[in-house]
Design an enzyme around this catalytic site. Structure first.
Site, PDB file in Angstrom:
ATOM      1  N   GLU A  29       0.925  -1.448  -0.025  1.00 51.53           N
ATOM      2  CA  GLU A  29      -0.120   0.081   0.018  1.00 51.53           C
ATOM      3  C   GLU A  29       0.730   1.145   0.043  1.00 51.53           C
ATOM      4  O   GLU A  29       1.747   1.406   0.991  1.00 51.53           O
ATOM      5  CB  GLU A  29      -0.848  -0.054   1.273  1.00 51.53           C
ATOM      6  CG  GLU A  29      -1.842  -1.445   1.087  1.00 51.53           C
ATOM      7  CD  GLU A  29      -2.346  -1.830   2.541  1.00 51.53           C
ATOM      8  OE1 GLU A  29      -2.185  -1.015   3.398  1.00 51.53           O
ATOM      9  OE2 GLU A  29      -3.011  -2.893   2.687  1.00 51.53           O
ATOM     10  N   GLU A  60      -4.360  -6.741   2.526  1.00 50.87           N
ATOM     11  CA  GLU A  60      -3.473  -7.609   2.884  1.00 50.87           C
ATOM     12  C   GLU A  60      -3.087  -9.044   2.634  1.00 50.87           C
ATOM     13  O   GLU A  60      -2.233  -9.857   2.166  1.00 50.87           O
ATOM     14  CB  GLU A  60      -3.010  -7.612   4.466  1.00 50.87           C
ATOM     15  CG  GLU A  60      -2.550  -6.196   5.030  1.00 50.87           C
ATOM     16  CD  GLU A  60      -3.685  -5.000   4.947  1.00 50.87           C
ATOM     17  OE1 GLU A  60      -4.910  -5.517   4.666  1.00 50.87           O
ATOM     18  OE2 GLU A  60      -3.317  -3.875   4.998  1.00 50.87           O
ATOM     19  N   HIS A 129      -0.664   1.451  15.809  1.00 48.34           N
ATOM     20  CA  HIS A 129       0.580   1.618  15.091  1.00 48.34           C
ATOM     21  C   HIS A 129       1.648   1.507  15.804  1.00 48.34           C
ATOM     22  O   HIS A 129       2.608   2.102  15.787  1.00 48.34           O
ATOM     23  CB  HIS A 129       0.482   3.138  14.433  1.00 48.34           C
ATOM     24  CG  HIS A 129      -0.797   3.299  13.397  1.00 48.34           C
ATOM     25  ND1 HIS A 129      -2.074   3.527  13.868  1.00 48.34           N
ATOM     26  CD2 HIS A 129      -0.924   3.415  12.349  1.00 48.34           C
ATOM     27  CE1 HIS A 129      -2.904   4.077  12.962  1.00 48.34           C
ATOM     28  NE2 HIS A 129      -2.106   3.446  11.667  1.00 48.34           N
TER      29      HIS A 129
END
Ligand code: TPP
Ligand code: MG
Lengths: 327, 328
Positions: A29, A60, A129
C-alpha cells in the site's frame, strides 16, 4: 563507506536488489508514487517503473497471497505490510500457505518471499500503529522471522532474506528508521539468518535482545560500565531460527541473563529463550533468568504517559541489569 | 460460437477422462468403506466442469490451483491414476505430498498444479499471483483457480478478484457451483443466484455455464483463456453442477437433502449425458465404449494394486523440508 540511517540502509538494499535481479518486485500500500508511508521505498518506482514497484489495493491477504503465487511462478516478491499491526488479515496466507507450502508438498514447492513490516512503538502510534507481532510468527515452523538492529545488519540480513528460498518476515522497528546511523558498505553482502551477534562483550550479566531493544541494551551497558558492572549484549538478529548456541554460551559465561523485548510478557519470545537456558544451562546460572518486556495489556496507549509506561527504555534495562548483577 | 478447436478426438479423450474419474471415484468409496483409507473427497458429478475446462487450457503448462473437489481436473491435467491412489493411501511415493496431506490436497510442480492446503479461498490469490508473474515474465501462461460456491463468502475470494482485475491479469476464476457448502444450501450462503454476478463489482466478465455439459464449459473456458492471453484480464466463470455423493466420506447428506432431490439431478449426470451424446453423434460406437470401459477397469485395478503395495513414508521423514536447507 557511506553513513546511512536504518531506513536508508533498507532502501538502498532494495534498490541494489531491484537493480541486480529482474525478478525482484516490490508491492504494497502506497509504496509506489508516495514511496511508502515511512518513505522506505521513496524513488524506487521512479527508478524501476510501475511494473516492479507496485501500488497494490488495500488488501493484506491479497498482497501476501498473490506474492506466494508470483514467487512460485518465478518472481522474487518483496511485499510490504504498511504497519505490522495490519498484518493479521494476511496471517492466513502467511501461516497456512507460505509457511506450509514446502512441507505440505514434500519439498516440491517453495515460497521465496520477503514480507517487510514496520513494527514497534514509542512513536506516538497508539494501539494500532505500535504493535510488536513477532511472537505470533516466531511460533511458525516454515517461516523465518528477522529483526535487525543496525543499518549494517539491516542490509546484510535483508539481502540474505531476499536470497533465501523460504518465506521471511522482516520486521523493522519504526523507532530505528531515522534515529540511528551507521556505516554501510556499498557492495552486496549477506549476513546468515539464525546467527546472533554479540554486540558487546561483558562478564557480569547477559542481556539478550533484538531490534531497537538491542540498541537500548547497549546504552544501558554503557551506563552500567561506569558503575563497574560489565554487561554482555547478545543481539539475536532473528527469532526463527534463533541462535541457541550463542544464547547458551553467553548464559554459561555470565550466569545471569536478562531478556528484553517490547512485545508483551506472556507467551512472548522471552519465554522460549528462558526455557532453552533452563533446559540446557541450568547449573551455570547464578540468578533466576529475568525478563523485561512490555506489559500484558492489549497494546500501547497513545497519550505520552501511557506510551512511556509501556515502552522499554535504556534506564529500565539498566535498572533490571543492575538488580540482576547484585543478585 | 467461433470454432473452438474441439475435435472428435479431443471429445473422445474428454469422455475417457470423465469416465475414468468416475470409475476411480467409485473405487475410492469402496476402498474407504472397506476401511482401507480414512477419507474420500469426491469429484462425482463435477466431471464435466473440471474436464471441460481443463481441455480448453494448455494442460500441464498453464497453472491450475485446484481444491479438494478436483480429482477429475488433475487427471485431465496429467496426474495418473496410480498417483491419485498413492495420494489416497498416503504412500511415500505420493507426488502431491509424500503422504503428508489428507486425500485431495493436490499439487505437482512438474504438472503446474500448485500445492493446496485445506483453507478455502486462499488459492484464489495464488492464481492471481501466478498470473502476475506470467504477465511480467511474458511466459504466455494462464492461471486458473478452482473453488466452490460456499468459498465465495470468504473475503479472500473478493480480494483476489479485485487484485486480478486492477492488474488485468491472465487468470480465470473457475467456480464449481454445486449448490451446497457441506450442508449449507446456496440460499443461506448468499442472496445472489449466480456466482458470476460478482464479476460486475470487479469490472470483469462473469459467465454462468451449464457445468454438466463439458462442451459448453470448454467453449466458455477457451474464450476466457483467449481473452487472458490477449492481455485483456481475468474472467469469472461459474459452472453450475451438482455433487451426487456426500461432501466427504465423513458426511451423511441425508441430513440436509432428500433422496428425491439427488435423483432428480441424476437425470443430468454429466458422464451419462456426454456418453449418450457421443454415441448419438457417432463420435464413439458401442464397441469403442466397451473398449474404453475395459481399459478403465484395467487402469483402476492397476492403480489400486500398485498403490496398495507401495511403501508408507518412513516416520523419520517427519522433520524434513521445513526449510530449504533440508534438501532442495
Ligand atoms: C476457511 C475454511 N473454513 C471451513 C472449512 C471447512 N470446509 C471444508 S469444505 C467446506 C464447504 C465448502 O463448500 P463449497 O465452497 O461450496 O465447495 P464444495 O465442497 O461444495 O465443492 C467447509 C465449510 C475450510 N476448509 N476452510
Ligand atoms: Mg459447493
Amino acid at each position: 563507506m557511506a553513513q546511512m540511517t536504518f531506513l536508508e540502509a533498507i532502501r538502498e538494499t532494495l534498490r541494489q536488489e531491484l537493480a541486480r535481479d529482474e525478478r525482484v518486485i516490490i508491492y504494497g500500500e502506497d509504496v509506489g508514487v508516495r514511496g511508502g508511508v515511512f518513505r522506505v521505498t521513496e524513488g524506487l518506482q521512479a527508478d524501476f517503473g510501475e511494473a516492479r514497484v507496485i501500488d497494490s489495493p488495500l488488501a493484506e491477504a491479497a498482497i501476501v497471497g498473490t506474492a506466494i503465487g508470483a514467487a512460485v511462478n518465478g518472481l522474487r516478491p518483496i511485499p510490504e505490510i504498511q504497519f505490522a499491526d495490519f498484518i493479521f488479515p494476511a496471517i492466513n496466507q502467511i501461516v497456512q500457505e507460505a509457511a506450509r507450502m514446502r512441507y505440505r508438498s514434500n519439498n516440491d514447492f517453495e515460497v521465496p518471499i520477503v514480507i517487510r513490516a514496520p513494527f514497534g512503538g514509542g512513536v506516538r502510534g497508539g494501539l494500532y500503529h505500535s504493535q510488536s507481532v513477532e511472537a505470533f510468527f516466531g511460533h511458525v515452523p516454515g517461516l523465518k522471522v528477522v529483526i535487525a538492529s543496525t543499518p549494517y545488519d539491516a542490509k546484510g540480513l535483508l539481502t540474505q532474506a531476499i536470497a533465501d528460498p523460504d518465506p521471511v518476515l522482516f520486521l523493522e522497528h519504526k523507532g530505528l528508521y531515522r534515529s540511528i546511523k551507521g556505516e554501510v558498505p556499498e557492495e552486496r553482502y549477506l549476513i546468515p539468518i539464525g546467527k546472533a551477534d554479540r554486540k558487546r562483550e561483558g562478564k557480569d550479566v547477559s542481556v539478550i535482545a533484538y531490534g531497537l531493544m538491542a540498541n537500548l541494551a547497549l546504552k544501558a551497558a554503557e551506563t552500567l560500565a561506569g558503575e563497574g558492572i560489565s554487561v554482555e549484549v547478545i543481539d539475536l538478529r532473528s527469532i526463527r531460527p534463533f541462535d541457541k548456541a550463542a544464547i547458551l554460551e553467553s548464559a554459561k559465561k555470565t550466569g545471569k541473563v536478562l531478556i528484553v523485548h517490547e512485545d508483551n510478557l506472556t507467551g512472548g519470545f522471552g519465554g522460549e529463550i528462558s526455557a532453552v537456558i533452563s533446559e540446557e544451562a541450568l547449573f551455570y546460572l547464578d540468578a533466576p533468568i529475568m525478563r523485561l518486556t512490555g506489559p500484558d495489556v492489549p497494546a500501547m496507549g497513545f497519550s505520552p504517559p501511557l506510551e512511556h509506561a509501556f515502552m522499554i527504555t535504556a534506564d529500565k534495562i539498566a535498572d533490571a541489569a543492575r538488580n540482576l548483577a547484585k543478585f | 460460437m467461433p470454432d473452438s478447436g474441439l475435435t472428435p478426438e479431443l471429445m473422445k479423450e474428454m469422455y475417457y477422462t470423465m469416465a475414468l474419474s468416475r470409475a476411480l471415484d467409485d473405487r475410492l468409496w469402496v476402498l474407504n468403506r472397506q476401511g482401507r483409507a480414512p477419507t474420500v473427497y469426491s469429484s462425482n458429478g463435477h466431471e464435466a466442469a473440471q474436464v471441460g475446462s481443463a481441455f480448453a487450457l494448455n494442460r500441464g503448462e498453464d497453472w491450475i490451483v485446484p481444491y479438494y473437489r478436483d480429482m477429475a481436473l488433475v487427471l485431465a491435467w496429467g496426474m495418473t491414476p496410480r498417483e491419485v491412489l498413492l495420494h489416497f493411501f498416503a504412500k511415500a511415493e505420493d507426488p502431491n505430498s509424500g503422504g503428508r496431506q489428507m486425500m485431495a490436497h493436490w499439487g505437482s510442480h512438474r504438472l503446474h498444479i500448485l500445492s493446496t492446503g485445506a483453507v478455502v479461498a486462499t488459492q484464489d490469490a495464488h492464481a492471481a499471483g501466478l498470473a502476475l508473474a506470467s504477465k511480467m515474465l511474458k511466459d504466455g501462461r494462464v492461471s486458473v483457480a478452482y473453488f466452490g460456491e460456499g468459498s465465495t463468502s470468504q473475503g479472500e475470494f473478493h480480494e483476489a478478484l479485485n487484485f486480478a482485475a486492477v492488474h488485468k491479469l491472465p487468470v480465470i476464476f473457475f467456480n464449481e457451483n454445486n449448490g451446497y457448502a457441506i450442508s449449507v444450501p446456496q440460499r443461506k450462503q448468499m442472496v445472489v443466484q449466480d456466482i458470476s454476478a460478482h464479476a460486475e463489482s470487479y469490472g470483469m466478465p462473469g459467465i454462468s455455464v451449464d457445468g454438466n455439459d463439458p462442451v459448453k464449459v470448454y467453449e466458455v473456458t477457451k474464450a476466457a483463456a483467449d481473452r487472458a492471453r490477449r492481455g485483456e484480464g481475468p474472467t469469472l466463470v461459474e459452472a453450475k453442477t451438482y455433487r451426487f455423493v456426500p461432501h466427504s466420506s465423513d458426511d451423511d447428506d441425508r441430513a440436509y437433502r432428500t433422496r428425491e432431490e439427488v435423483q432428480e439431478h441424476k437425470q443430468f449426470d454429466p458422464v451419462v449425458m456426454f456418453e449418450a451424446r457421443l454415441l448419438a453423434d457417432k463420435v464413439i460406437t458401442e464397441a469403442d465404449k466397451a473398449e474404453i470401459m475395459k481399459k478403465i477397469k484395467a487402469v483402476v485395478d492397476d492403480a489400486t494394486t500398485y498403490a496398495d503395495k507401495a511403501p508408507l513414508p518412513d516416520a523419520d521423514t517427519l522433520g524434513l523440508y521445513v526449510y530449504g536447507e533440508d534438501g532442495k
